[in-house]
Design a protein around this motif. Sequence first.
Motif, short mmCIF file in Angstrom:
data_model
loop_
_atom_site.label_atom_id
_atom_site.label_comp_id
_atom_site.label_asym_id
_atom_site.label_seq_id
_atom_site.Cartn_x
_atom_site.Cartn_y
_atom_site.Cartn_z
N SER A 215 24.83 -30.20 -11.65
CA SER A 215 24.90 -31.43 -10.88
C SER A 215 23.67 -31.62 -10.00
N ASN A 216 23.32 -32.88 -9.79
CA ASN A 216 22.21 -33.25 -8.92
C ASN A 216 20.90 -32.58 -9.30
N ASP A 217 20.75 -32.28 -10.59
CA ASP A 217 19.52 -31.66 -11.09
C ASP A 217 19.17 -30.37 -10.36
N TRP A 218 20.20 -29.63 -9.88
CA TRP A 218 19.94 -28.36 -9.19
C TRP A 218 19.14 -27.41 -10.07
N VAL B 67 29.41 -26.92 -13.72
CA VAL B 67 29.24 -28.29 -13.24
C VAL B 67 28.39 -28.29 -11.96
N LYS B 68 28.64 -27.33 -11.09
CA LYS B 68 27.86 -27.23 -9.85
C LYS B 68 26.40 -26.93 -10.14
N ARG C 83 33.92 -25.22 -13.26
CA ARG C 83 33.50 -25.65 -11.92
C ARG C 83 32.13 -25.07 -11.57
#
Length: 272
Positions: free
Chosen positions: A260-263, A256-257, A253
Amino acid sequence: MASTLHGASILLRLSGAWDWFVHLSVDDYPLLTQDELLHIMSHLPKDLNFVNHTSYIGWKESRRLKPVIVDPGLYLVEKTDMFFASQKRELPKAFKLFSGPSFSMLSRSFIEHCVLGTDNFPRTLLMYLSNTPDSLSNYFPTILCNSNLFKKTIINNNLLYVASNETVKERYHRLDPKEFTEMVETGAAFARGFRSDDPVLDRIDHELLGRKHDEVVPGGWCLGDSGKNSSSCSVWGDSGILRPGSGSDRLERRIVKLLSNDWFRSHQCISE
């Protein structure tokens, strides 16, 4: 820093069957079993580097980067304390310095670049940092962020939870039950900031690692019977067999965070 690179070079020579170099210190403690960490990392691109970094130097400029030190331990047999030279030097202009905590998880390809690569910058930076009070926090972030080959592989998060109390100026502090839960829920792979006799280490062993007193953390390679007077890891099996638990879900998790969203791309090697 030279000792760290020496250790990395030995690992490169000993085996080709590893993908990440995890730079641990005596202060770091696992929050996952080896099986859980390996299970998640085996599904990731092998070129990723987990390194907290920033170009903001702040107080380190005057205390750790401009001062020049001499380490007699490099050329004397007896152990002697380092001492500061009277002069100070300017910050480099040929490259930009980046800094971060010493803990990091580095890809094998990047370690090969630092130890065996044809690019001379890793050796140049090592010579520059050889006369600074703290080289570990600057070496790897600076190479990564000044390399066109590797600066897109860096994730500005080292998967480490730092146990600290901002209201008390102590290196270590004891976690209360609420903070223990917060630490676990972060999905960090390791934690730092515990006293050697902290009861929370026993709680980590029992609740997260399944480790009994004076025994190793069990994994899929343990084939023995776990009885009152015996350990399941007294009989070794195939080290390639993994039995991950809930810790792998927590780490998944978190990663993935981060991805995600090209962070991670928006936080790579930012000049401040």
